[in-house]
Structures are given as C-alpha cells and as structure tokens.
Design an enzyme around this catalytic site. Structure first.
Site, PDB file in Angstrom:
ATOM      1  N   SER A 152      10.340  -6.686  -3.076  1.00 52.41           N
ATOM      2  CA  SER A 152       9.691  -6.058  -2.010  1.00 52.41           C
ATOM      3  C   SER A 152       8.564  -4.953  -2.228  1.00 52.41           C
ATOM      4  O   SER A 152       7.683  -4.850  -1.673  1.00 52.41           O
ATOM      5  CB  SER A 152      10.506  -5.400  -0.861  1.00 52.41           C
ATOM      6  OG  SER A 152      11.634  -4.600  -1.455  1.00 52.41           O
ATOM      7  N   ASN A 172       4.994  -4.245   4.623  1.00 46.89           N
ATOM      8  CA  ASN A 172       5.422  -2.948   4.301  1.00 46.89           C
ATOM      9  C   ASN A 172       4.126  -1.992   3.956  1.00 46.89           C
ATOM     10  O   ASN A 172       4.298  -0.901   3.599  1.00 46.89           O
ATOM     11  CB  ASN A 172       6.380  -3.093   2.849  1.00 46.89           C
ATOM     12  CG  ASN A 172       7.765  -3.242   3.207  1.00 46.89           C
ATOM     13  OD1 ASN A 172       7.995  -3.116   4.391  1.00 46.89           O
ATOM     14  ND2 ASN A 172       8.382  -3.834   2.294  1.00 46.89           N
ATOM     15  N   HIS A 204       9.314 -13.497  -0.242  1.00 46.67           N
ATOM     16  CA  HIS A 204       9.910 -12.119   0.203  1.00 46.67           C
ATOM     17  C   HIS A 204      10.432 -12.450   1.640  1.00 46.67           C
ATOM     18  O   HIS A 204       9.674 -12.471   2.564  1.00 46.67           O
ATOM     19  CB  HIS A 204       8.782 -11.068   0.110  1.00 46.67           C
ATOM     20  CG  HIS A 204       9.072  -9.780   0.928  1.00 46.67           C
ATOM     21  ND1 HIS A 204       8.354  -8.860   1.521  1.00 46.67           N
ATOM     22  CD2 HIS A 204      10.427  -9.081   0.598  1.00 46.67           C
ATOM     23  CE1 HIS A 204       9.195  -7.685   1.586  1.00 46.67           C
ATOM     24  NE2 HIS A 204      10.414  -7.796   1.173  1.00 46.67           N
TER      25      HIS A 204
HETATM   26  P1  NAI Z   1      21.916  -5.369  -3.182  1.00 46.94           P
HETATM   27  O1  NAI Z   1      22.151  -4.271  -3.825  1.00 46.94           O
HETATM   28  O2  NAI Z   1      22.635  -5.685  -1.823  1.00 46.94           O
HETATM   29  O3  NAI Z   1      22.276  -6.527  -4.091  1.00 46.94           O
HETATM   30  C1  NAI Z   1      21.814  -6.751  -5.349  1.00 46.94           C
HETATM   31  C2  NAI Z   1      22.664  -7.852  -6.250  1.00 46.94           C
HETATM   32  O4  NAI Z   1      22.184  -8.158  -7.469  1.00 46.94           O
HETATM   33  C3  NAI Z   1      24.087  -6.824  -6.511  1.00 46.94           C
HETATM   34  O5  NAI Z   1      25.012  -7.608  -6.039  1.00 46.94           O
HETATM   35  C4  NAI Z   1      24.008  -6.806  -8.149  1.00 46.94           C
HETATM   36  O6  NAI Z   1      25.491  -6.836  -8.599  1.00 46.94           O
HETATM   37  C5  NAI Z   1      23.239  -8.068  -8.534  1.00 46.94           C
HETATM   38  N1  NAI Z   1      22.459  -7.776  -9.648  1.00 46.94           N
HETATM   39  C6  NAI Z   1      21.890  -6.853 -10.037  1.00 46.94           C
HETATM   40  N2  NAI Z   1      21.450  -6.997 -11.443  1.00 46.94           N
HETATM   41  C7  NAI Z   1      21.811  -8.306 -11.664  1.00 46.94           C
HETATM   42  C8  NAI Z   1      21.533  -9.256 -12.694  1.00 46.94           C
HETATM   43  N3  NAI Z   1      20.711  -8.765 -13.659  1.00 46.94           N
HETATM   44  N4  NAI Z   1      21.962 -10.501 -12.803  1.00 46.94           N
HETATM   45  C9  NAI Z   1      22.458 -10.896 -11.555  1.00 46.94           C
HETATM   46  N5  NAI Z   1      22.846 -10.040 -10.793  1.00 46.94           N
HETATM   47  C10 NAI Z   1      22.547  -9.007 -10.747  1.00 46.94           C
HETATM   48  O7  NAI Z   1      20.239  -5.418  -2.946  1.00 46.94           O
HETATM   49  P2  NAI Z   1      19.449  -6.128  -1.664  1.00 46.94           P
HETATM   50  O8  NAI Z   1      19.331  -5.310  -0.687  1.00 46.94           O
HETATM   51  O9  NAI Z   1      20.231  -7.543  -1.311  1.00 46.94           O
HETATM   52  O10 NAI Z   1      18.296  -6.496  -2.676  1.00 46.94           O
HETATM   53  C11 NAI Z   1      17.774  -7.602  -3.513  1.00 46.94           C
HETATM   54  C12 NAI Z   1      16.415  -7.628  -3.908  1.00 46.94           C
HETATM   55  O11 NAI Z   1      15.796  -8.083  -2.459  1.00 46.94           O
HETATM   56  C13 NAI Z   1      15.624  -6.364  -4.278  1.00 46.94           C
HETATM   57  O12 NAI Z   1      14.540  -6.888  -5.211  1.00 46.94           O
HETATM   58  C14 NAI Z   1      15.187  -5.869  -2.982  1.00 46.94           C
HETATM   59  O13 NAI Z   1      13.823  -5.071  -3.040  1.00 46.94           O
HETATM   60  C15 NAI Z   1      14.780  -6.960  -2.417  1.00 46.94           C
HETATM   61  N6  NAI Z   1      14.640  -6.974  -0.716  1.00 46.94           N
HETATM   62  C16 NAI Z   1      15.548  -6.137   0.012  1.00 46.94           C
HETATM   63  C17 NAI Z   1      15.620  -6.011   1.317  1.00 46.94           C
HETATM   64  C18 NAI Z   1      16.387  -5.230   2.045  1.00 46.94           C
HETATM   65  O14 NAI Z   1      16.054  -4.946   3.172  1.00 46.94           O
HETATM   66  N7  NAI Z   1      17.579  -4.834   1.485  1.00 46.94           N
HETATM   67  C19 NAI Z   1      14.563  -6.878   2.155  1.00 46.94           C
HETATM   68  C20 NAI Z   1      13.686  -7.650   1.242  1.00 46.94           C
HETATM   69  C21 NAI Z   1      13.628  -7.711  -0.065  1.00 46.94           C
END
Ligand code: NAI
Length: 389
Positions: free
Chosen positions: A120, A191, A141
């Site tokens: 994001s 955003n 996204h």
């Molecule tokens: P989260 O922290 O809930 O989940 C991330 C997951 O990725 C975790 O389970 C972690 O163990 C895993 N992970 C980390 N490094 C890894 C790797 N090298 N290989 C495999 N797995 C790995 O984060 P969330 O909120 O789901 O965000 C994920 C992505 O989505 C980020 O790039 C974030 O900016 C983007 N995003 C988030 C939004 C939100 O509202 N939370 C909205 C839109 C996009």
C-alpha cells in the site's frame, strides 16, 4: 484467466487470508504460503470457518462454501508453489523483504506467471526493480477486509508490460472486484486523495476552530460520511494512520500539503492508538461520557466545506497529473473508502468557483503552500467548465 489456473498468495496475515478467500470463491485453486511455521494452515482453517459461517447466513450455498474451502491449500515454502498463473504477495511492508521474495519467486515460477504485490505504500517499480523480468510485475492493491471491500487499485510499474494492467483488471472483475488503474505514485489513489480527511480535520482541531466531536458530527451529518475523521482514525489505529501519512509525506519529498500532525504523533507516542488500545482521541472503554458536539449549523458547514474542498483539490490534482482518469478517481473513493459521492462530481455540485475561492481564501489567510489550488481547478473555473463537461 481460466478459473482452472492456480493462484498463489504469499503472506497469510489479514490481507493475504482475505485475498486467498476471494480467489478461492472465484473458482481458483489457491496455494497459501507464510514464513511463520503453521501460519498458512491456520489461515486456511480460519477461511474455511468463515466460508461455513457465510453458508449458515445463506450468503453462500453449503456446496459453494465446501468447494471454495477445498480449493485452498497451505504450503510451507516458495519452492512448493507448483505452476501458479498469478502470485499475489501480501507479506510484511518492507522493501528489501519484498524484493528478496520476488527474486526468489522468479527462480521458481513459470516465465509467464504474473507477480503481483499488495503493497500500500511502497513503489511497485522499486519492488520490480529487483527482478530479471520486471515486465510481469504489477501492483494489485486490495482494501481491508479484502472479501468485503470491492476496490482493487491496479498499479503498473515503470517496466510493467503494456496490456498487463488491462488483463489484471479483467481478472479482478471476474473476482467481483472493482478495478481501477492508477500510476505508481505515493499512496496510489485512495491513500493520497484521502489524506486531507484526516490532515485537515487535525488542523482544524489544532487551531481550536472546532473540537473533534463537532468535526466528526459535521462530516457525518452535513457530509454524509459513515464516520468522522477522529472516529475513523481510532478505528484504523493512530499508529497505522500516522505511518501512512508519514510515508506519503516523505515519498512526496516533504510537500507541505501532506505534512503529518504533531497532535496525532503525540497520540501514537502515548499509546492512545484507538479502539485496539481502548483509548484514542475518544475513550472506547465505555467508562466516560462521550463528548457532545456543538450544534451550530454555520460551524458545521464551515468544518465540512473546508475538509471537502481540500479533498476535492487532491482529487483534482490527481486527475491533472494523470494518476488516474475521472471515472477511476470517483470509483476509488466510493468503493475503497465508502465516500458518499465521488469528489469530482461533488465539486461540480457545489460549484468549482466556490471550491477555488475557498482554497484561495485559505492560502491567503495562512500563506501556506498546503492550500495551493490545483492548476486544473483554476483552469476549469477560468474556462467556465466543470469536471464532467
Ligand atoms: P500482516 O502482518 O497481517 O501479515 C503479513 C504476513 O506475512 C504475516 O503472516 C507474516 O508472517 C508473513 N510474512 C512476512 N514476511 C514474509 C516472507 N518473507 N515470506 C512469507 N511470509 C512472510 O500484514 P497485512 O496487514 O496482511 O499486510 C500485508 C501487506 O498488505 C503489506 O504489504 C501491507 O502494506 C498491505 N496492505 C495492508 C492493508 C491493511 O489494511 N492491513 C491494506 C492494503 C494493503
């Protein structure tokens, strides 16, 4: 894209789980992978439970829920990703982690597999920059929660193959999503354009022109927004919202229009993050009486119009700079963050000359570049035109 084609989702957190659910419901076999041992399997189990609950509520048939659940499979390593046509990455928001993952993916998947990032705030171009074949990398996204929010911003990077954005848009349409194509610029559409919803509300508060309950009340009752800015920041989490504002500000080389607020920084520093900590701008523990907004129609109008014209100015500038087209800008704000109307249409309704003179008034009053009107707004007013004609 054939529904028989495999989709892989990497990162089984909030976003990855939601995206995997959407892809499985759209008919794809979905491989879900996470670096934390057991996390992908736990996510698959949780998605199956969600699908069963949807069936209990009658939103899916029991067969649809069972079939979608059966299409999900947890895998333990990138090397186990057998033949996906599309990989969607939703791991930690860290450029070097994403670049490393994309490089590893390239050595595993077929040459025609599309590699998408759900980032994001990072540049899609920077993530693709690590790849030998950046032409197959794109941003997709999604918004949180992915199964419920219709919008997907489709973001081609500098080296993305011509036509890939359109192809991805078609796929997202088949996943019952609303795709909008936008340029790879900080904050993409939502955003970026939404920043003044928070920033100008904080500024009005800091100047003592209105208290937060009155500002929230103005945006809900006069503007028709589902939540006011302070209520929404408490829901999103002040840490998350502040981090997005900071990253957009820095990515725009410190353009004063996006300057973060000290008031919000203090909230974060004190741990008043919002609902998740029981206290943000408001007390969410239910132990104190909520503040009562002032019911002064002139004040409510002033607050609402000042925030609205700043939002309109952002949308106008995004259109001026070719970040997205008019239709995409309107869809993004209504489908991504539930705005009651598209901002450009709203500007036409209240009058572009009125928007421009309000912005010019603010710019003169404060002498700040923050309030500079978009050249497009100026031009349309000069030519007596509207955004839609
Ligand atoms: P989260 O922290 O809930 O989940 C991330 C997951 O990725 C975790 O389970 C972690 O163990 C895993 N992970 C980390 N490094 C890894 C790797 N090298 N290989 C495999 N797995 C790995 O984060 P969330 O909120 O789901 O965000 C994920 C992505 O989505 C980020 O790039 C974030 O900016 C983007 N995003 C988030 C939004 C939100 O509202 N939370 C909205 C839109 C996009």
């Amino acid at each position: 894209m054939e529904s028989s084609m495999n989709v892989a989702v990497i990162g089984a957190g909030a976003m990855g789980s939601g995206i995997a659910q959407v892809a499985a419901q759209a008919g794809h076999s979905v491989l879900l992978m996470d670096a934390r041992p057991g996390a992908a399997q736990r996510a698959v189990d949780a998605i199956r439970e969600t699908l069963n609950k949807l069936a209990e509520k009658g939103r899916l048939t029991p067969t649809e829920a069972a079939e979608a659940g059966a299409r999900l499979q947890a895998v333990g390593a990138v090397t186990e990703l057998a033949g996906p046509g599309l990989v969607i990455e939703a791991i930690v928001e860290d450029l070097s982690a994403k670049r490393e993952l994309f490089t590893r993916l390239e050595s595993v998947v077929d040459p025609d597999c599309v590699l998408a990032t759900n980032t994001s705030s990072l540049s899609v171009t920077a993530i693709a920059g690590a790849c030998a074949h950046p032409e197959r990398v794109i941003g997709l996204h999604f918004f949180n929660p992915a199964p419920l929010m219709p919008l997907v911003e489709v973001v081609p990077g500098l080296a993305t193959a011509p036509g890939l954005a359109e192809r991805c848009g078609l796929w997202m349409g088949r996943w019952s999503k609303v795709p909008v194509v936008c340029k790879d610029t900080p904050g993409f559409i939502v955003n970026r354009v939404a920043r003044p919803f928070y920033g100008e509300a904080l500024r009005i508060l800091e100047e003592g022109l209105a208290d937060m309950a009155t500002i929230d009340h103005a945006m809900r009752t006069v503007g028709g927004f589902r939540m006011g800015p302070f209520e929404l920041m408490d829901l999103i989490g002040n840490d998350v919202n502040f981090a997005v504002t900071r990253s957009v500000f820095e990515a725009f080389f410190f353009d004063p229009r996006y300057r973060p607020s000290l008031t919000q920084q203090r909230q974060v520093e004190s741990g008043r993050l919002g609902r998740k900590t029981g206290r943000g701008y408001y007390d969410h523990t239910g132990t104190t009486t909520p503040p009562i907004p002032k019911n002064d129609p002139e004040l409510l109008d002033m607050v609402f119009l000042r925030i609205l014209v700043m939002l309109i100015n952002e949308a106008a500038d995004a259109l001026y700079l070719g970040i997205a087209d008019r239709a995409a800008l309107e869809l993004a704000m209504t489908k991504g963050v539930n705005y009651p109307k598209g901002l450009l249409g709203w500007a036409d309704e209240i009058g572009l000359d009125r928007c421009l003179s309000m912005l010019q008034g603010l710019q003169t009053e404060y002498g700040e570049d923050r309030y500079r009107p978009s050249p497009l707004l100026r031009r349309l007013v000069r030519e007596g035109r509207t955004f839609h004609g």
